[in-house]
Motif scaffolding. Structure first.
Motif, PDB file in Angstrom:
ATOM      1  N   LYS A  25      -6.210  -1.646   7.460  1.00  0.00           N
ATOM      2  CA  LYS A  25      -6.346  -0.718   6.207  1.00  0.00           C
ATOM      3  C   LYS A  25      -7.569  -0.660   5.548  1.00  0.00           C
ATOM      4  O   LYS A  25      -8.062   0.209   4.994  1.00  0.00           O
ATOM      5  N   ALA A  29     -10.119   2.577   5.432  1.00  0.00           N
ATOM      6  CA  ALA A  29     -10.286   3.175   3.918  1.00  0.00           C
ATOM      7  C   ALA A  29     -11.684   3.230   3.463  1.00  0.00           C
ATOM      8  O   ALA A  29     -11.962   4.191   2.944  1.00  0.00           O
ATOM      9  N   SER A  70      -8.304   5.350  10.751  1.00  0.00           N
ATOM     10  CA  SER A  70      -8.852   6.151   9.642  1.00  0.00           C
ATOM     11  C   SER A  70      -8.603   7.570   9.597  1.00  0.00           C
ATOM     12  O   SER A  70      -8.036   8.226  10.775  1.00  0.00           O
ATOM     13  N   ARG A  71      -8.426   8.368   8.346  1.00  0.00           N
ATOM     14  CA  ARG A  71      -8.186   9.753   8.452  1.00  0.00           C
ATOM     15  C   ARG A  71      -9.318  10.628   8.950  1.00  0.00           C
ATOM     16  O   ARG A  71      -9.116  11.643   9.529  1.00  0.00           O
ATOM     17  N   HIS A 183      -0.312  -1.718  -2.412  1.00  0.00           N
ATOM     18  CA  HIS A 183      -0.776  -0.346  -1.979  1.00  0.00           C
ATOM     19  C   HIS A 183      -0.068   0.627  -2.490  1.00  0.00           C
ATOM     20  O   HIS A 183      -0.232   1.860  -2.373  1.00  0.00           O
ATOM     21  N   LYS A 187      -0.401   5.312  -3.878  1.00  0.00           N
ATOM     22  CA  LYS A 187       0.205   6.637  -3.318  1.00  0.00           C
ATOM     23  C   LYS A 187       0.067   7.681  -4.210  1.00  0.00           C
ATOM     24  O   LYS A 187       0.265   7.456  -5.354  1.00  0.00           O
ATOM     25  N   GLU A 420      -5.707   7.829   1.570  1.00  0.00           N
ATOM     26  CA  GLU A 420      -4.684   6.828   1.710  1.00  0.00           C
ATOM     27  C   GLU A 420      -4.796   6.057   0.505  1.00  0.00           C
ATOM     28  O   GLU A 420      -5.750   5.731  -0.073  1.00  0.00           O
ATOM     29  N   TYR A 422      -5.077   2.722  -0.130  1.00  0.00           N
ATOM     30  CA  TYR A 422      -6.265   1.648   0.016  1.00  0.00           C
ATOM     31  C   TYR A 422      -7.506   2.497  -0.606  1.00  0.00           C
ATOM     32  O   TYR A 422      -8.120   1.795  -1.161  1.00  0.00           O
ATOM     33  N   GLU A 423      -7.664   3.872  -0.232  1.00  0.00           N
ATOM     34  CA  GLU A 423      -8.831   4.438  -0.620  1.00  0.00           C
ATOM     35  C   GLU A 423      -9.063   4.613  -1.986  1.00  0.00           C
ATOM     36  O   GLU A 423      -9.870   4.349  -2.797  1.00  0.00           O
TER      37      GLU A 423
END
Length: 508
Positions: A25, A29, A70-71, A183, A187, A420, A422-423
């Motif tokens: 996570k 992020a 990761s994205r 977290h 969202k 995400e 966490y970002e």
């Protein structure tokens, strides 16, 4: 640069950096923020843990996490190399004060005074106290907003332990420096609840007891406890999900309109909701709360073991993997409107959703004996979106009423992937924006709300613990909880859409 807010140079010290949370996570992020040019220049990540890794070993471990979770992924080696050059690692004995002294001296002298220094505790809760106390040997921390501490849930096990943890934190850090991370609040759909409610004139006039019959909040997981049996034995669904995630969602739905989007103003409004929740006495627990444990069954076509068969779970465990509770909020807006909260593992589908069911029309002249009430569903997972169910005439020569739905998906409307959670949260920590983080009084009040349920369940060793088959939607006792009020659990909107689509495809 985020909007018109620049972020100061930042160093993030991650305690427990060799663990699963950092790999799955936190680091992915941070890497995604880096790939989107949202990190300050310069930045630095210092990993701290008991494991012997070294810089190269730590970077290799993080790389595998970034590639999986990761994205952005790693498409260019130069991107990863630049990111990895800002990452270092030190082995840490959590009780060794000399290591903390060296770290604090490095942060104070090796970085410019204006830089932000973040201590991220990605460790088991048992290590929170020794780490904070060791950091407290430096008098420069308290009240200095350049230093910030991030605490992962759980924030205690009950009111007493939460108060003790808050006291330990307050001895070293001011409340404005403390970020208790949940977290779920990062969202996009959860944050959009505020925009949806307070940026649209049509909702506020009907967002109250006069028009809303009841509210349901469901957070269902398909996965079991897996290898987290040791942790889950000391948590359970009530502590793990309802005390933080679901109660926070309820606060966002039920809070009064804020006068501004100021972080403290919004947190004040959420605390007001917690204070307004009708106290649950020990005598009332059996009437308003249900717990259960999953037994072996089939989830998503695969056989899964029961909770008692999971790794690191006691053979006679009474830890709940499902919990459902009925709350009332005693104020002018919500008096008499029940809020039903439920969460569970190994359930029929993965779905997180808030559903507001409106009151039926007082009279209708149509031939149908039953018309489905209007429903608003705020979908959090697996897809983010909003569904509104209304009634319309079905095409044809006679007046026939049929429910229709207006639905929008975030992906379809905005055509960008949401960051995400966490970002978002890490960015807010670097910016010094506490709006999405729990304040000490929020944490303590949430434990107060659940105190009698925790106590009753903990002391009850005689009554049989209800069970539900893995792959189902909970025990019969949960059905009884809501049907006793003349209501029923609503199927998540995402599942209803799938069912209708399958039926439509079959008729073509």
């Amino acid at each position: 640069m985020v909007g018109d807010l620049s972020i100061k140079p930042t160093v993030i010290c991650i305690f427990g950096a060799s663990g699963d949370l950092a790999q799955r996570k936190i680091i992915p992020a941070i890497y995604d923020l880096f790939m989107n040019d949202l990190l300050p220049d310069p930045f630095c990540i210092i990993g701290l843990a008991r494991t012997s890794l070294g810089d190269d070993g730590f970077r290799q471990q993080l790389r595998s996490g970034v590639e999986k979770f990761s994205r952005s992924g790693i498409h260019k080696e130069e991107d990863w190399d630049k990111f990895a050059s800002a990452v270092t690692y030190s082995k840490l004995d959590y009780q060794d004060s000399t290591i903390y002294k060296s770290l604090l001296e490095q942060l104070d002298q090796g970085w410019q005074k204006s830089a932000t220094k973040i201590f991220y505790l990605a460790t088991p809760p048992t290590l929170f106290e020794p780490i904070v106390k060791q950091l407290g040997q430096s008098r420069i921390l308290h009240g200095n907003d350049q230093y910030r501490i991030v605490i992962e849930k759980p924030f205690g096990r009950d009111l007493e332990s939460a108060q003790e943890l808050n006291k330990i934190l307050a001895d070293v850090f001011d409340e404005s420096q403390t970020y208790r991370i949940d977290h779920y609040l990062g969202k996009e759909t959860v944050q959009n609840i505020l925009a949806f409610r307070f940026a649209n004139a049509m909702w506020e006039p009907i967002w109250n007891r006069s028009y809303i019959n009841h509210v349901q909040i469901t957070v269902a997981e398909q996965v079991g406890v897996g290898r987290r049996g040791g942790y889950y034995e000391n948590a359970g669904a009530l502590r793990d999900m309802i005390q933080n995630h679901l109660l926070q969602l309820m606060c966002l739905v039920a809070m009064e309109p804020p006068t501004s989007f100021n972080a403290e103003e919004i947190r004040n409004k959420k605390v007001d909701v917690l204070h307004a929740i009708r106290p649950i006495t020990t005598e009332d627990v059996a009437k308003v709360a249900v717990r259960a444990q999953y037994v072996s069954g089939v989830v998503d076509g695969k056989h899964v073991p029961g909770y008692l068969e999971e790794e690191n779970v006691a053979a006679d465990s009474r830890t709940e993997t499902f919990a459902a509770i009925k709350f009332y909020i005693d104020n002018w807006r919500w008096q008499g409107v029940p809020f039903y909260l439920r969460t569970g593992k190994c359930m029929g589908a993965r779905a997180s959703e808030i559903s507001l069911q409106f009151r039926p029309v007082p009279h209708h002249p149509f031939s149908e004996k039953v018309i489905q009430p209007n429903r608003l569903a705020i979908q959090i997972a697996p897809e983010e979106g909003i569904m509104l169910r209304t009634q319309a005439k079905e095409p044809g020569p006679v007046m026939k009423i049929k429910p229709v739905e207006m639905h929008y998906s975030y992906n379809e409307v905005f055509q960008v992937s949401s960051p995400e959670a966490y970002e978002t949260l890490l960015l807010d920590i670097m910016r010094g924006d506490p709006g999405l983080f729990m304040r000490s009084d929020q944490v303590e009040m949430a434990w107060t709300v659940l105190g009698s349920i925790l106590e009753t369940w903990q002391n009850d060793r005689e009554n049989p613990l209800p069970s539900y088959v893995a792959g189902e939607w909970g025990p019969q006792e949960a059905e009884n909880l809501i049907t006793a009020d003349g209501r029923e659990w609503l199927k998540p909107a995402c599942l209803e859409c799938e069912i209708r689509k399958e039926g439509s495809d079959g008729n073509d």
